[in-house]
Structure formats: C-alpha cells, structure tokens
Design a protein around this motif. Sequence first.
Motif, PDB file in Angstrom:
ATOM      1  N   ASP A   1     -57.902  90.850  43.535  1.00  0.00           N
ATOM      2  CA  ASP A   1     -57.143  90.795  42.285  1.00  0.00           C
ATOM      3  C   ASP A   1     -57.366  89.470  41.567  1.00  0.00           C
ATOM      4  O   ASP A   1     -57.554  89.428  40.341  1.00  0.00           O
ATOM      5  CB  ASP A   1     -55.657  90.995  42.584  1.00  0.00           C
TER       6      ASP A   1
ATOM      7  N   HIS B   1     -60.383  84.674  32.063  1.00  0.00           N
ATOM      8  CA  HIS B   1     -59.337  83.661  32.098  1.00  0.00           C
ATOM      9  C   HIS B   1     -59.900  82.380  32.681  1.00  0.00           C
ATOM     10  O   HIS B   1     -60.753  82.401  33.572  1.00  0.00           O
ATOM     11  CB  HIS B   1     -58.155  84.150  32.921  1.00  0.00           C
TER      12      HIS B   1
ATOM     13  N   TRP C   1     -59.251  88.865  37.929  1.00  0.00           N
ATOM     14  CA  TRP C   1     -58.561  88.176  36.828  1.00  0.00           C
ATOM     15  C   TRP C   1     -59.436  87.069  36.242  1.00  0.00           C
ATOM     16  O   TRP C   1     -59.568  86.936  35.022  1.00  0.00           O
ATOM     17  CB  TRP C   1     -57.248  87.603  37.348  1.00  0.00           C
TER      18      TRP C   1
ATOM     19  N   PRO D   1     -53.543  84.193  39.993  1.00  0.00           N
ATOM     20  CA  PRO D   1     -53.797  83.919  38.575  1.00  0.00           C
ATOM     21  C   PRO D   1     -52.879  82.840  38.010  1.00  0.00           C
ATOM     22  O   PRO D   1     -51.695  82.792  38.317  1.00  0.00           O
ATOM     23  CB  PRO D   1     -53.532  85.274  37.912  1.00  0.00           C
TER      24      PRO D   1
END
Length: 321
Positions: free
Chosen positions: A310, A319, A314, A184
């Motif tokens: 993960d 995002h 995200w 991320p």
Amino acid sequence: MILVTGGLGFIGSHTVRALLDLGQGCVLVQRRPAEVPADLAGEQVAVEQADITDLGALLRVGERHEITGIVHLAGSMPWPPSSEQPVEQARRAVGGLFNIVQAAQDWGVDRVGVASTIGVYAGIAGTGPLGAGEGPLREDMPVRMTAPHLIPTFKKIGEMLNDHLAGATGIEVVNYRISGTWGPRGHADPFFPAPAFVHAAVRGTRPDLSALVLPAHLEDSIDLCYVKDTARAIALLQLTDRLNHRTYNVASGRATTNAEVIAAIKQVVPDARIELPTGGTTEQNHLDITRLHQDTGYKPEYDTERAAADYIAWLRAGHQY
C-alpha cells in the motif's frame, strides 16, 4: 465535531480520515494558515489557524464550532530541540497541553486523547535504550523516571500531568502510547528504518540510514504499525462510549524485524537495493494491545506485506513523501 491538533500531519491526517469514516466531523487546528487538503475536500472538515500555546486563540475556535471531543496529536514538547531559550521552549510545550485541557473544560468536552509514545517503556528491565527488548510491554508496567531522548522525556511528563488533570477536572484524559508508525505522508524516522527502505525502493536507490539513532541490523525489531491502523485505533479510542483505562498501547501487537520489512518490499520491488548486516539484537518486543482490543474491538488490518504494498503504491502514484 472532534478537534484534532496536528490534523494535517502524518498520523493526524490519517486520524481525521478515520474519524470521518466513523461519521464524525473534524476541526483541524494549525499554527500556520492552511486549507482543507484535496483528499478531504467536500468532507465535514474545517481548518482553523491557532497556536495551542495561545489560550485565547484556541478558545475562540470553540466559539465558531461545537467541539465534542479533542484528539491532541501535536507535539507537546520543545521540537525541534534548540539550545536557545530552553526554559521558555519547555514552558511553551507543557503550556500547550495545559491549554488543551483548559479548552476541554471550558467547552464541556468529556474526553481528550493525547499522543504518547512506545519510548516511555525505554529502560524497563530486559529492554534496550529505545524500548527494544522482550515483549509484551503492558500499560500497567512501571516506567522509569528517566528517558534517553527528549521525546519520551516529555511524553512521560505529559502522561503524569494528564493523570493529575483527569482526576482534578473530571475530564477523561486518555494517553495513546503509539508504536513505530509508518506509511503515507511519513518521513525518515530516527528510531527505525522501515520508511527509508520504502522510499529508497521506489526511487531505485540505497536507503540513507545516517539519521538513525542506532545502526540497523536484519534481526532488529520493533512493534511496527501501519499508519492507517494507528489512525483507526485512535479514532476508536475517541469515539467508543466507554473506556476502562486512561492509557492504551496503540500498536500492531507484534514485533516486526527489519528482515521481514525488506522481504515484504521485495515482493513488490524485487530489485530493491536494501541490504543490512546481521549481528543485531534477537530480542523481540511488542506492545500488548489487549486493552485496546477489549475496549474498542480494534484489530490491525495491515500485516507487513499489505502495508508495504500500500505504501509503495501511494508513492508510485506521485506523492512526494
């Protein structure tokens, strides 16, 4: 409080989170005006505007906060590179590193951590131009005086300066040789394609690999470390009571191929449009993390599958990067 340069950046923001989780407040130094990010609101975090190449502005941060440690993640290199005023750009880049150590000396800080890179290993016997070859790569290996890219060039310069300054000032200056990091807040990387794979899978497009320094193949590998592991390792290196070395590999400690990354992504996005040719190098390199584990207890928590899941979650949460 721990002063973190580049604390709103990719690795920096995760390092701040890791330091907070270990009970440390943080001061984030940024060149441009900025506010505390929403995900850190309410935490023991302050954001200060200061250019690290301006010693006076940097020292004034220490007048407003009690700084007990420094994690220097902002790039001490002329970046982005420019053909205009190259001498002045280089002077400012190296000068920023000098200012960080000067501030540490003035504030009575005992330990300063400085970001370096896996790229310093480039050209070691048996390795390729960007550090790819047969591992493990250990911190005690002699590195070459030349480098194929601006980033490892200035990181090597920084490591040598850090060694000198540590001996001259008595400050513990620790080099972080950071491996290929993804996750991320990351972005397209010129040295490995994993971030581009994930973003393309979430968008439903084919990855744009045009910015890669070298063409990508299924067999190609790198020590690929998820950013949350990278950040936790850096936080541990800052907070561990005793360190036995000045240089540490910050990595997963294993080689990950592009084929493994693609397979992990397709477990979450089965119709991901990611295809690479075969014919790449089958050499496997990784960074030896024995020092890091022995001195801090660090072990990676994210394997390739968990990291990909993960990262995708995200991005799917809305995002943008």
